[in-house]
Enzyme design. Structure first.
Site, PDB file in Angstrom:
ATOM      1  N   LYS A  22       0.855  -1.201   0.000  1.00  0.00           N
ATOM      2  CA  LYS A  22       0.000   0.000   0.000  1.00  0.00           C
ATOM      3  C   LYS A  22       0.884   1.242   0.000  1.00  0.00           C
ATOM      4  CE  LYS A  22      -1.703   1.569   4.031  1.00  0.00           C
ATOM      5  NZ  LYS A  22      -1.427   2.993   4.324  1.00  0.00           N
ATOM      6  N   ASN A  23       1.877   1.255   0.878  1.00  0.00           N
ATOM      7  CA  ASN A  23       2.664   2.474   1.073  1.00  0.00           C
ATOM      8  C   ASN A  23       3.694   2.722  -0.021  1.00  0.00           C
ATOM      9  OD1 ASN A  23       1.113   2.916   3.269  1.00  0.00           O
ATOM     10  ND2 ASN A  23       2.664   2.382   4.786  1.00  0.00           N
ATOM     11  N   CYS A 115      -5.444  12.408  12.386  1.00  0.00           N
ATOM     12  CA  CYS A 115      -5.948  11.041  12.491  1.00  0.00           C
ATOM     13  C   CYS A 115      -5.636  10.536  13.899  1.00  0.00           C
ATOM     14  CB  CYS A 115      -5.348  10.145  11.424  1.00  0.00           C
ATOM     15  SG  CYS A 115      -3.632   9.827  11.657  1.00  0.00           S
ATOM     16  N   ARG A 120      -0.383  14.879  12.558  1.00  0.00           N
ATOM     17  CA  ARG A 120       0.266  14.509  11.292  1.00  0.00           C
ATOM     18  C   ARG A 120       0.696  15.786  10.565  1.00  0.00           C
ATOM     19  NH1 ARG A 120      -1.213   9.211   9.959  1.00  0.00           N
ATOM     20  NH2 ARG A 120       0.562   9.231   8.532  1.00  0.00           N
ATOM     21  N   ASP A 306       4.360   0.756  12.182  1.00  0.00           N
ATOM     22  CA  ASP A 306       3.135   0.142  11.640  1.00  0.00           C
ATOM     23  C   ASP A 306       2.945  -1.293  12.116  1.00  0.00           C
ATOM     24  OD1 ASP A 306       3.313   1.766   8.374  1.00  0.00           O
ATOM     25  OD2 ASP A 306       2.770   2.489  10.368  1.00  0.00           O
ATOM     26  N   ARG A 398      -8.956  -0.309   4.514  1.00  0.00           N
ATOM     27  CA  ARG A 398      -8.104   0.740   3.944  1.00  0.00           C
ATOM     28  C   ARG A 398      -6.744   0.176   3.562  1.00  0.00           C
ATOM     29  NH1 ARG A 398      -7.388   6.185   6.913  1.00  0.00           N
ATOM     30  NH2 ARG A 398      -6.003   6.206   5.127  1.00  0.00           N
TER      31      ARG A 398
HETATM   32  C1  EPZ Z   1       4.197   6.960   6.279  1.00  0.00           C
HETATM   33  O1  EPZ Z   1       3.415   8.033   6.783  1.00  0.00           O
HETATM   34  C2  EPZ Z   1       3.267   5.762   6.210  1.00  0.00           C
HETATM   35  N1  EPZ Z   1       2.151   6.053   5.319  1.00  0.00           N
HETATM   36  C3  EPZ Z   1       2.723   5.433   7.601  1.00  0.00           C
HETATM   37  O2  EPZ Z   1       1.946   4.238   7.482  1.00  0.00           O
HETATM   38  C4  EPZ Z   1       3.909   5.162   8.527  1.00  0.00           C
HETATM   39  O3  EPZ Z   1       3.411   4.923   9.834  1.00  0.00           O
HETATM   40  C5  EPZ Z   1       4.850   6.368   8.532  1.00  0.00           C
HETATM   41  O4  EPZ Z   1       5.267   6.671   7.182  1.00  0.00           O
HETATM   42  C6  EPZ Z   1       6.098   6.121   9.368  1.00  0.00           C
HETATM   43  O5  EPZ Z   1       6.772   5.012   8.868  1.00  0.00           O
HETATM   44  C7  EPZ Z   1       2.348   5.969   3.968  1.00  0.00           C
HETATM   45  O6  EPZ Z   1       3.442   5.702   3.500  1.00  0.00           O
HETATM   46  C8  EPZ Z   1       1.157   6.219   3.102  1.00  0.00           C
HETATM   47  P1  EPZ Z   1       6.137  10.381   8.411  1.00  0.00           P
HETATM   48  P2  EPZ Z   1       4.027   9.542   6.774  1.00  0.00           P
HETATM   49  O7  EPZ Z   1       6.052  11.666   7.700  1.00  0.00           O
HETATM   50  O8  EPZ Z   1       5.004   9.682   5.699  1.00  0.00           O
HETATM   51  C9  EPZ Z   1       6.534  13.576  11.838  1.00  0.00           C
HETATM   52  C10 EPZ Z   1       0.060   2.876   7.714  1.00  0.00           C
HETATM   53  O9  EPZ Z   1      -0.420   2.353   8.729  1.00  0.00           O
HETATM   54  N2  EPZ Z   1       6.472  14.575  10.763  1.00  0.00           N
HETATM   55  O10 EPZ Z   1       7.278   9.457   8.115  1.00  0.00           O
HETATM   56  O11 EPZ Z   1       2.880  10.463   6.843  1.00  0.00           O
HETATM   57  C11 EPZ Z   1       5.236  12.786  12.003  1.00  0.00           C
HETATM   58  O12 EPZ Z   1       4.322  13.480  12.838  1.00  0.00           O
HETATM   59  C12 EPZ Z   1       0.528   4.313   7.752  1.00  0.00           C
HETATM   60  O13 EPZ Z   1       0.237   2.281   6.609  1.00  0.00           O
HETATM   61  C13 EPZ Z   1       6.733  15.907  11.054  1.00  0.00           C
HETATM   62  O14 EPZ Z   1       6.996  16.263  12.194  1.00  0.00           O
HETATM   63  O15 EPZ Z   1       4.780   9.570   8.175  1.00  0.00           O
HETATM   64  C14 EPZ Z   1       5.726  11.507  12.639  1.00  0.00           C
HETATM   65  O16 EPZ Z   1       5.867  11.704  14.028  1.00  0.00           O
HETATM   66  C15 EPZ Z   1       0.220   4.975   9.087  1.00  0.00           C
HETATM   67  N3  EPZ Z   1       6.681  16.827  10.055  1.00  0.00           N
HETATM   68  C16 EPZ Z   1       7.099  11.277  11.993  1.00  0.00           C
HETATM   69  O17 EPZ Z   1       7.491  12.567  11.479  1.00  0.00           O
HETATM   70  C17 EPZ Z   1       6.394  16.470   8.758  1.00  0.00           C
HETATM   71  O18 EPZ Z   1       6.386  17.350   7.875  1.00  0.00           O
HETATM   72  C18 EPZ Z   1       7.100  10.293  10.862  1.00  0.00           C
HETATM   73  O19 EPZ Z   1       6.043  10.659   9.977  1.00  0.00           O
HETATM   74  C19 EPZ Z   1       6.129  15.110   8.481  1.00  0.00           C
HETATM   75  C20 EPZ Z   1       6.182  14.179   9.490  1.00  0.00           C
END
Ligand code: EPZ
Length: 420
Positions: A22-23, A115, A120, A306, A398
């Site tokens: 998915k990701n 969420c 996020r 995850d 999802r």
């Molecule tokens: C991706 O989300 C995945 N989703 C998530 O999987 C996964 O949990 C996450 O990466 C971490 O591995 C997809 O790929 C579609 P991040 P993403 O930006 O990219 C903070 C699932 O269950 N952050 O890597 O949105 C954020 O709050 C989903 O399949 C900032 O501070 O996650 C978090 O604490 C859930 N500023 C950390 O970084 C930003 O601009 C990692 O988030 C962006 C993120």
């Protein structure tokens, strides 16, 4: 809303084929916006999230065809505004910003909703776009980005919780058509980021270093169409291995990249469970009760956030006291209250869950809240005494392709009750 009923106590055995990631699918489908030529993506899983992404692409003007896992996209003429009513359903919609900025030099995308797994933010995404020369405005719930031209820059994508996966993806997709060289420092190393870079390079991009903390992108004038098969879903694979750990005699996941699941198989081995790896298949041979474990989630190649909820389900019936610390999404514990309804002994101390293993959980009505928490509740129900009823299973749909059907194939007594 559909429910899933799990009659606990039926052991699992056999093998399942892992679906496409998915990701990986979501950013790769977004990347098809970067060219006017046809692209074909194979192995796209049949999920609500991939369906939502295709809806967004069509709304932007792309021609989309889907035949089971094969998706063809031709984004010949596109507009660059993705409004709330298509974006609101899926936070990952934010990853159309980068390709729209790269292709159209402007984009308007509704701010993604929050969420239940926690805040996020997308500040790092927007800082990356600004570093490339874009003006960024957030007004009345929309993100508006605009750049007369994009110029390569050195950009750090490391935030206080580590690298950002979709942030790295977004900046990479904006930079591939920028003038000059972009260096992304502190880049996410997830296999899905590597898969996106592989697809972009097939389209004619010049990207090196994907999978390391430093990605170098040399901008090119245009990209062409390409074909690509997405990598297997490492989180689905991990989820089924934990199902085997909880309720299995022997469970095998096929069509998986063992390297991508190593942090999970290492954790299961540390729980005292036997893991066999052969080519693209991983088997788990549980021996009754797993033992307790201290676990910390980290960005890849560390233990994936995850898979945290699924491990909490396993550790709830493991001998001894375990601790699980969530370093990526510190609030990602919606599953704990529901597991406690089933008799789990879990206490939250900030971002750490302390779990005292019990002999067995008791089936109960529980509520799904997010994708991975929902899967964890289904896994807990596999071995619980009695019947577990998981409501709001749209969360599961999802991100898991036919989870209940695949578990049934392994011997679980599980049924989906359609909403009245
Ligand atoms: C991706 O989300 C995945 N989703 C998530 O999987 C996964 O949990 C996450 O990466 C971490 O591995 C997809 O790929 C579609 P991040 P993403 O930006 O990219 C903070 C699932 O269950 N952050 O890597 O949105 C954020 O709050 C989903 O399949 C900032 O501070 O996650 C978090 O604490 C859930 N500023 C950390 O970084 C930003 O601009 C990692 O988030 C962006 C993120």
């Amino acid at each position: 809303m559909d429910k899933i009923l799990i009659h606990g106590g039926h052991p699992l055995s056999g093998s399942i084929k892992v679906s496409g990631s998915k990701n990986s699918s979501l950013p790769i489908l977004a990347a098809t916006l970067l060219t006017r030529e046809p692209c074909v993506v194979y192995g796209v899983p049949d999920l609500s999230d991939t369906h939502y992404m295709l809806q967004i692409l069509m709304h932007l003007g792309a021609q989309v065809e889907r035949a089971s896992g094969t998706v063809s996209v031709t984004a010949e003429k596109i507009q660059s505004v993705a409004p709330y009513d298509v974006v609101r359903r899926m936070r990952a919609s934010v990853c159309v910003l980068g390709p729209l900025l790269g292709r159209c030099k402007e984009a308007t995308v509704s701010l993604p909703g929050g969420c239940v797994i926690g805040d996020r933010p997308i500040d790092l995404h927007l800082q990356g776009f600004e570093a490339l020369g874009a003006a960024v405005r957030v007004e009345s719930g929309d993100i508006k980005v605009f750049a007369p031209k994009l110029t390569g820059a050195v950009i750090n994508m490391h935030g206080k919780f580590g690298p950002t996966v979709l942030g790295t993806d977004n900046v990479m997709m904006a930079a591939v058509l920028a003038d000059g060289v972009t260096v992304i420092e502190g880049a996410a190393q997830e296999p899905e980021v590597v898969d996106l870079a592989t697809f972009l390079n097939k389209m004619g991009a010049k990207i090196e270093g994907a999978g390391t903390r430093r990605i170098i992108i040399e901008g090119v004038p245009a990209l062409h169409g390409a074909e690509h098969r997405v990598i297997p879903d490492r989180i689905e694979a991990g989820t089924f291995l934990v199902a085997g750990a909880i309720a299995g005699k022997e469970v095998t996941v096929k069509r998986v990249n063992p390297e991508h699941v190593r942090a999970v198989t290492d954790a299961l081995t540390r729980c005292g469970l036997a893991i066999n790896v052969k080519d693209d298949a991983i088997s788990i041979l549980p021996n009754g009760h797993a033992s307790a474990l201290d676990l910390t989630t980290e960005p890849y190649p560390g233990f994936p956030t995850d898979m945290q909820a699924q491990m909490c389900a396993l550790l709830s019936t493991s001998k001894g006291t375990s601790s699980v610390t969530e370093n990526v999404f510190p609030q990602r514990y919606m599953h704990v209250a529901e597991l406690k309804r089933m008799g789990a002994q879990v206490e939250l101390e900030g971002a750490t869950a302390v779990i005292d293993g019990v002999d067995c959980l008791l089936g109960a009505p529980v509520m799904a809240s997010d994708l991975r928490a929902s899967a964890a509740l289904v896994l807990a129900g596999l071995k619980a005494d009695g019947i577990t009823e998981v409501s709001r299973v749209y969360h599961i749909d999802r991100g898991y392709e036919h989870l209940d059907e695949k578990l049934s194939e392994l011997g679980a007594h599980i049924e989906r009750v359609k909403a009245a």
